[in-house]
Scaffold this motif. Structure first.
Motif, PDB file in Angstrom:
ATOM      1  N   UNK A  49       0.829  -1.216   0.000  1.00  0.00           N
ATOM      2  CA  UNK A  49       0.000   0.000   0.000  1.00  0.00           C
ATOM      3  C   UNK A  49       0.860   1.262   0.000  1.00  0.00           C
ATOM      4  N   UNK A  50       0.227   2.379  -0.302  1.00  0.00           N
ATOM      5  CA  UNK A  50       0.904   3.664  -0.274  1.00  0.00           C
ATOM      6  C   UNK A  50       1.157   4.141   1.151  1.00  0.00           C
ATOM      7  N   UNK A  84       3.654  -4.768   3.819  1.00  0.00           N
ATOM      8  CA  UNK A  84       5.082  -5.068   3.803  1.00  0.00           C
ATOM      9  C   UNK A  84       5.447  -6.413   4.403  1.00  0.00           C
ATOM     10  N   UNK A  85       4.967  -6.704   5.629  1.00  0.00           N
ATOM     11  CA  UNK A  85       5.317  -7.972   6.257  1.00  0.00           C
ATOM     12  C   UNK A  85       4.629  -9.134   5.560  1.00  0.00           C
ATOM     13  N   UNK A 123      10.253  -3.539   2.710  1.00  0.00           N
ATOM     14  CA  UNK A 123       9.473  -3.397   1.483  1.00  0.00           C
ATOM     15  C   UNK A 123       8.950  -1.971   1.394  1.00  0.00           C
ATOM     16  N   UNK A 124       9.203  -1.292   0.300  1.00  0.00           N
ATOM     17  CA  UNK A 124       8.804   0.102   0.147  1.00  0.00           C
ATOM     18  C   UNK A 124       7.340   0.260  -0.212  1.00  0.00           C
ATOM     19  N   UNK A 153      10.397  -5.993  -4.481  1.00  0.00           N
ATOM     20  CA  UNK A 153      10.436  -4.605  -4.036  1.00  0.00           C
ATOM     21  C   UNK A 153      10.877  -3.647  -5.141  1.00  0.00           C
ATOM     22  N   UNK A 154      10.267  -3.756  -6.315  1.00  0.00           N
ATOM     23  CA  UNK A 154      10.672  -2.944  -7.450  1.00  0.00           C
ATOM     24  C   UNK A 154       9.669  -1.833  -7.720  1.00  0.00           C
TER      25      UNK A 154
END
Length: 198
Positions: free
Chosen positions: A12-13, A149-150, A174-175, A194-195
């Protein structure tokens, strides 16, 4: 021969809790203006792919990211298995308010004593989701999943434990609005992590 299936996992953002460095887990805070922009910027990339299904965590921050990223043009199915790790009564705590046992961090700490989850439970939950969608019959072969992220780290752990271990050792986070891609053709393969680009 089985057709290749691709799973795109998108965090998510940015949210208010991200700014204030608080645990969110199953709790929720809204996307920030920056988070909305991040989600909208995904649209030009995602529109080039013919996705067969769209999924989202039941958390609003993930679902809203999906809405902006698809320009509100597609049905997004919510699935609770895509939720973030549950931190129990420690949710909404600031990072500097927490003390971790030696050798652990957010992802490796056992939150079960606080009414939450641990990495094994999260990996099992995410693994069940992945196994379910790749088993779907028909021609569906490309899935877009808005999650956390997790949860993405747990998915990596499920399909490539060595890659997960390297990320833990490197403290790789994770961004927001990054894309991790998994391929299935009888076995799982980690394609990218994570791209910002597909």
């Amino acid at each position: 021969m089985q057709n290749d299936k691709y799973i795109y996992l998108i965090r998510h953002g940015e949210t208010l809790s991200n700014i204030y460095n608080r645990l969110q887990g199953w709790s929720d805070t809204p996307l920030t203006p920056k988070g909305v922009i991040q989600a909208k910027e995904l649209y030009d990339q995602l529109k080039t792919i013919q996705f067969d299904r769209y999924y989202s965590s039941t958390s609003d921050r993930a679902y809203e990211t999906g809405e902006y990223a698809t320009a509100f043009q597609h049905h997004i199915q919510r699935d609770k298995r895509l939720r973030e790790m549950n931190f129990g009564i420690k949710e909404c705590f600031r990072a500097d308010e927490l003390e971790f046992p030696e050798g652990t961090n957010y992802i490796t700490c056992d939150w079960v004593p606080f009414g939450g989850e641990n990495i094994d439970l999260l990996t099992k939950r995410i693994g069940e989701f992945l196994d379910h969608i790749v088993s779907l019959n028909g021609e569906s072969s490309c899935y877009c999943c808005f999650t956390h992220g997790f949860s993405i780290l747990a998915a990596i752990r499920y399909v490539d434990p060595e890659a997960y271990q390297r990320m833990i050792e490197e403290n790789h986070k994770i961004g927001n609005c990054t894309i991790t891609t998994i391929k299935w053709n009888g076995t799982y393969e980690l394609v990218q992590i994570d791209s910002k680009n597909l």
